[in-house]
Every structure is written in structure tokens, then in C-alpha cells.
Design an enzyme around this catalytic site. Sequence first.
Site, short mmCIF file in Angstrom:
data_model
loop_
_atom_site.label_atom_id
_atom_site.label_comp_id
_atom_site.label_asym_id
_atom_site.label_seq_id
_atom_site.Cartn_x
_atom_site.Cartn_y
_atom_site.Cartn_z
N HIS A 76 0.63 -0.87 0.29
CA HIS A 76 0.45 -0.13 0.06
C HIS A 76 0.86 1.70 0.29
O HIS A 76 1.87 1.65 0.38
CB HIS A 76 -0.95 0.16 0.96
CG HIS A 76 -1.92 -0.89 0.82
ND1 HIS A 76 -3.36 0.06 1.28
CD2 HIS A 76 -2.16 -1.99 0.47
CE1 HIS A 76 -4.55 -1.63 1.28
NE2 HIS A 76 -3.40 -2.47 0.62
N TYR A 205 -9.20 6.35 6.50
CA TYR A 205 -9.06 6.44 7.99
C TYR A 205 -10.72 7.61 8.01
O TYR A 205 -10.53 8.96 7.62
CB TYR A 205 -8.15 7.02 8.39
CG TYR A 205 -6.90 6.27 9.19
CD1 TYR A 205 -6.04 5.74 8.12
CD2 TYR A 205 -7.04 5.49 10.31
CE1 TYR A 205 -5.44 4.46 7.86
CE2 TYR A 205 -6.12 4.73 9.99
CZ TYR A 205 -5.15 3.98 9.32
OH TYR A 205 -4.36 3.14 9.92
N PRO A 297 -5.09 1.17 18.48
CA PRO A 297 -4.94 0.82 17.38
C PRO A 297 -4.57 2.12 16.05
O PRO A 297 -4.50 1.66 14.45
CB PRO A 297 -5.30 -0.25 16.66
CG PRO A 297 -7.10 -0.28 17.64
CD PRO A 297 -6.10 0.42 19.30
N LYS A 301 0.50 0.56 14.77
CA LYS A 301 1.79 0.16 15.41
C LYS A 301 2.19 -0.66 16.08
O LYS A 301 2.90 -1.61 16.76
CB LYS A 301 1.88 1.26 16.11
CG LYS A 301 2.54 3.19 15.31
CD LYS A 301 3.63 3.04 14.79
CE LYS A 301 3.36 3.84 13.43
NZ LYS A 301 4.03 3.11 12.20
N TYR A 389 3.41 6.95 9.54
CA TYR A 389 2.90 5.55 9.48
C TYR A 389 3.69 5.25 8.46
O TYR A 389 3.64 3.47 8.49
CB TYR A 389 1.54 6.12 8.84
CG TYR A 389 0.47 5.34 8.20
CD1 TYR A 389 0.34 4.29 7.12
CD2 TYR A 389 -0.64 5.73 8.82
CE1 TYR A 389 -0.47 3.41 7.61
CE2 TYR A 389 -1.62 4.91 8.84
CZ TYR A 389 -1.68 3.68 7.97
OH TYR A 389 -2.13 3.09 7.84
P1 FAS Z 1 0.12 -10.46 22.26
O1 FAS Z 1 -0.68 -10.05 23.63
O2 FAS Z 1 -0.04 -10.76 20.80
O3 FAS Z 1 0.79 -11.94 22.80
C1 FAS Z 1 0.86 -12.29 24.08
C2 FAS Z 1 0.99 -14.00 24.09
O4 FAS Z 1 1.12 -14.38 25.33
C3 FAS Z 1 -0.47 -13.57 23.60
O5 FAS Z 1 -0.56 -15.47 23.02
C4 FAS Z 1 -0.67 -14.97 25.30
O6 FAS Z 1 -1.31 -15.82 25.21
C5 FAS Z 1 0.36 -15.47 26.70
N1 FAS Z 1 0.33 -15.16 27.78
C6 FAS Z 1 -0.19 -14.31 28.05
N2 FAS Z 1 0.24 -14.47 29.72
C7 FAS Z 1 1.11 -15.47 29.95
C8 FAS Z 1 0.86 -16.26 31.15
N3 FAS Z 1 0.97 -15.84 31.87
N4 FAS Z 1 1.93 -17.44 30.43
C9 FAS Z 1 2.10 -17.87 29.23
N5 FAS Z 1 1.58 -16.71 28.06
C10 FAS Z 1 0.93 -15.91 28.42
N6 FAS Z 1 -1.76 -3.22 16.74
C11 FAS Z 1 -1.69 -3.18 15.88
O7 FAS Z 1 -0.67 -2.74 14.71
N7 FAS Z 1 -3.10 -3.44 14.60
C12 FAS Z 1 -4.02 -3.27 15.15
O8 FAS Z 1 -5.18 -3.02 14.40
C13 FAS Z 1 -4.54 -3.75 16.12
N8 FAS Z 1 -5.72 -4.38 16.60
C14 FAS Z 1 -5.81 -5.11 17.97
C15 FAS Z 1 -6.98 -4.64 18.17
C16 FAS Z 1 -7.40 -5.88 19.71
C17 FAS Z 1 -8.35 -6.27 20.18
C18 FAS Z 1 -5.81 -6.05 20.67
C19 FAS Z 1 -5.98 -6.74 22.22
C20 FAS Z 1 -4.62 -5.79 20.31
C21 FAS Z 1 -4.23 -5.83 19.05
N9 FAS Z 1 -3.46 -4.71 18.06
C22 FAS Z 1 -3.21 -3.52 16.99
C23 FAS Z 1 -1.89 -4.91 19.14
C24 FAS Z 1 -1.66 -6.06 18.94
O9 FAS Z 1 -1.51 -6.31 17.18
C25 FAS Z 1 -0.13 -6.23 19.76
O10 FAS Z 1 0.22 -4.95 19.52
C26 FAS Z 1 0.60 -7.50 19.38
O11 FAS Z 1 -0.52 -8.68 19.66
C27 FAS Z 1 1.95 -7.60 19.97
O12 FAS Z 1 2.28 -8.84 20.14
P2 FAS Z 1 3.07 -9.38 21.98
O13 FAS Z 1 3.73 -8.32 22.24
O14 FAS Z 1 3.15 -11.15 21.00
O15 FAS Z 1 1.42 -9.62 22.13
C1 PHB Z 2 -6.22 -3.28 10.53
O1 PHB Z 2 -6.82 -4.12 9.71
O2 PHB Z 2 -7.00 -3.99 11.32
C2 PHB Z 2 -6.10 -1.96 10.67
C3 PHB Z 2 -5.79 -1.41 10.01
C4 PHB Z 2 -4.83 -0.21 10.22
C5 PHB Z 2 -5.17 0.19 11.36
C6 PHB Z 2 -5.78 -0.55 12.96
C7 PHB Z 2 -6.40 -1.85 12.15
O3 PHB Z 2 -4.32 1.53 11.41
#
Ligand code: FAS
Ligand code: PHB
Length: 395
Positions: A76, A205, A297, A301, A389
Amino acid sequence: MPSPKHVPVVIVGAGPAGLLLGQLLYQAGIDNIILEQRSPDYVLGRIRAGVLEQVSMDLLREAGAGANMDRHGLHHHGIELLFAGQRHRIDLHGLTGGKYVMVYGQTEVTRDLMQVRAEEGLATVYEAAHVQPRDYDGEQPRVRWEKDGELHEVRCDFIAGCDGFHGACRASIAPERIRHYEKVYPFGWLGLMSDTPPVSKELIYVNSERGFALCSQRSLTRSRYYLQVPLSDKVEDWSDEAFWEELRRRLDPEARERLVTGASIEKSIAPLRSFVCEPMRFGRMFLAGDAAHIVPPTGAKGLNLAASDVGYLSRAFIDYFKNKSTHGIDHYSEQCLKRVWKAERFSWWMTSLMHNFPEEGAFHTRVQEAELDYLVHSRAASTSLAENYVGLPMA
Ligand code: FAS
Ligand code: PHB
């Protein structure tokens, strides 16, 4: 399978941060074990991020897990901002000397990393309960967990806390050793995934009078949409029809016309917060990814910051094991936080600019309108958005 008595690095959490770190260390000949509290399917079932920065793309390729991304990911070169009924394109590629972002879902990234780890036969303990990081202020940290009713323990040189915002690693740190910085936003994001063609080639957006919306995608046949909703909303309050109706109200006529609706294959509400803990190192335990910081989000990032933390941490561990140098581990926290805070600022800024804050009053709304107008008519302002971005370079 009996657990090893000692392993150089224990990684807690098999999300993108933990899996990417495991691969980068393996590539450098550093053995590691990953302990994950959930099942692989549960981890893959969490629908999250969708946009990868260059840094994340490079690290995935370095980890040997970039083939599917390069084959199926979508390049993109721009995004659009929709406000006051008009869409304005931000030319990411042109404003950053040729950089771009890759649209490729976090679910796919995680699956690709799981696959390469499994192919290398590396140890990943899923459904590991009550993981406890211990003695990380000494020379011989230990990690304990339970699995199928049995207690396990492994000694290690380092612990990587990649266990997300609700994980055990940060929770194990005495409150007096850690500083928290937090901002909770007065709304959430209602997300819907559908097997329908995206409404537009690039992400849109939206700042509308009815609230924020985002039109994103996972492929040419799978779309991802978000609506700003009150924190009091529950996902069961929102039928698919109600979602599509509200999204239509927030779009411009052309996009409204083009929107293809369909049954949701996932629907969920995520709260929005900004959070940073400092430092990110505690003796021989290092926090990475959501375990150390959370961004709203809006700036896409979260996943990318997790990747850059892991980029720094893997280099630090490699420097230690290969060159007996502690320079990387001694500067890990300071190096990460410099990049983390810039991403926190950008995510906060983009969230403040694009969402409705009725509690802030009419002045705030007028300032938002003025900033949006300035942003799309000033090359300097658009360039600042574009370079943040696509992702700032890793130091
Ligand atoms: P994660 O939370 O992905 O992974 C942590 C892992 O540790 C999980 O599998 C969990 O089960 C495990 N864990 C937790 N406690 C534990 C324990 N006590 N023992 C063992 N394992 C344990 N980011 C974007 O860039 N764009 C988005 O659109 C976006 N949307 C999101 C929507 C939601 C609902 C959430 C919660 C986050 C979103 N994020 C988004 C952010 C997301 O993508 C995170 O930045 C990303 O998952 C970070 O990855 P990790 O640091 O690996 O954490
Ligand atoms: C998504 O595709 O989930 C997405 C993309 C851009 C954003 C947040 C979420 O800023």
C-alpha cells in the site's frame, strides 16, 4: 516430552513477539523454549493487526518467515483521510522517498512464524499454566509452569517476557521497581471481518460527525472494518445489519455506493489505551511488545513496535552469547523506549485527530477540523504523518 534442565533463553508468550524472537535466536544458533498459556488455535483466533512497517517486513524475512507475506501481502503506497464529506489521499510512497506498508494480517504473521518454528522442531509448550518467572535478579533465572497436572522448571540465562498486556512477567515485578504511564480513551473500536471485497483500494480513516471509522482489508476478497463505539456498548448490541448501516452513515457517497456488505466472520470490541512501562529490563528478564507498551490501533503501531523490540532484543542476546558483550542488553531498555515513545506520540496524535470527543466540547472539534485542513494542504504536515505511518527507522 521431558523439559530441558537449562536453556539459554526462555520466552514467555507465543504471540508475534515471542515467536519472532524465537526464530531470530534460532537463526543465530541460540536455543530457546517458548511457554504459551493458550492453545495454537486460540492464539490464531484473536483477530488483531493488519499493517506491517518495513522494519517488521525485514525482520520476518530475516527470521525465514516472510515467504507468504511476500506472496500474498498487499503493498500500500497511500492511505485516505475522509472528513467533512471529502476524501484526501496521503501519498505515503511519494512523501517518504519510496517507502510503503504491507497489508498482511497478524493472524497470518503468527501462523507463518508458528509453521517455521514447528518445521525446525523447536520447543513450544502450549497450554502452559501458571508460568512463573523467578530469580531473574541473579545469575541463574528459573521459570516454572504446570502442564497436564505436572510441575516443570527450567533454568536459563535470560527470560524474555513476550506475554502481552495481561501477562505474568511484568506482573511479577515489584511495584517500586517499575513506572507506568497510561491514558485510557473514552471509547472502543467495534471491529468486523467479512469475506467481501474491500470498499476501496487503500485504507480509509474517517472522522465523521457520528464518530471514527476505518475501512481496512486483509486481501482483495476479505475486508476489515472498525467503528468508534461508546465503552458501554457490547458486541451483542450490534447485529451485522446495524454495523453496516452505521458504517454507511459515516462514509462519503462514493464509498457508500461501493460498499459490499456480508455476514461477519468475526466481530469484537477492543478498548483503546496508551500504556508504557519503564524500564523494560529487570536483571536478566526483558519485556518486549505488549508486555511493555500498548498503543491505540489508530496508527497501526502495536504489532510493529513488538517487532522492533524483538529486533533490538535478539541483537542484544546474540551480542552477549557470541561476543560476550553486555552492551546490547545494557542499552536495550533505553534503545526501545526512544522508539516506543515516538510511536506512542504518533498513535495518540492520530487517535486525538480522528475520533469524536464530545466531552471536549465545540472548541476541540473546531481545532480538529483546522488540523485536518492544514494536514492535507501542507506538504510538511503530510510528510510528517507519512514518515511516522510507514515507520521510523530502527536506530
Ligand atoms: P500478544 O498479546 O499478541 O501475545 C502475548 C501472548 O502471551 C499471547 O498469546 C498470550 O496468550 C500469552 N500469554 C499471556 N499471559 C501469559 C502467561 N502468563 N503465560 C504464558 N503465556 C501468556 N495492533 C496493530 O498494529 N493494529 C491493530 O489493528 C491492532 N488491533 C488490536 C486489537 C486488539 C483487541 C488487541 C488486544 C490488540 C490489537 N493490536 C493491534 C495490537 C496487537 O496487534 C499487539 O500489538 C500485538 O499482538 C503484540 O504482540 P505481542 O507483544 O506478541 O503480544
Ligand atoms: C487492521 O487492518 O486491522 C488495521 C489497519 C490499520 C489500523 C488499525 C487496524 O490503523
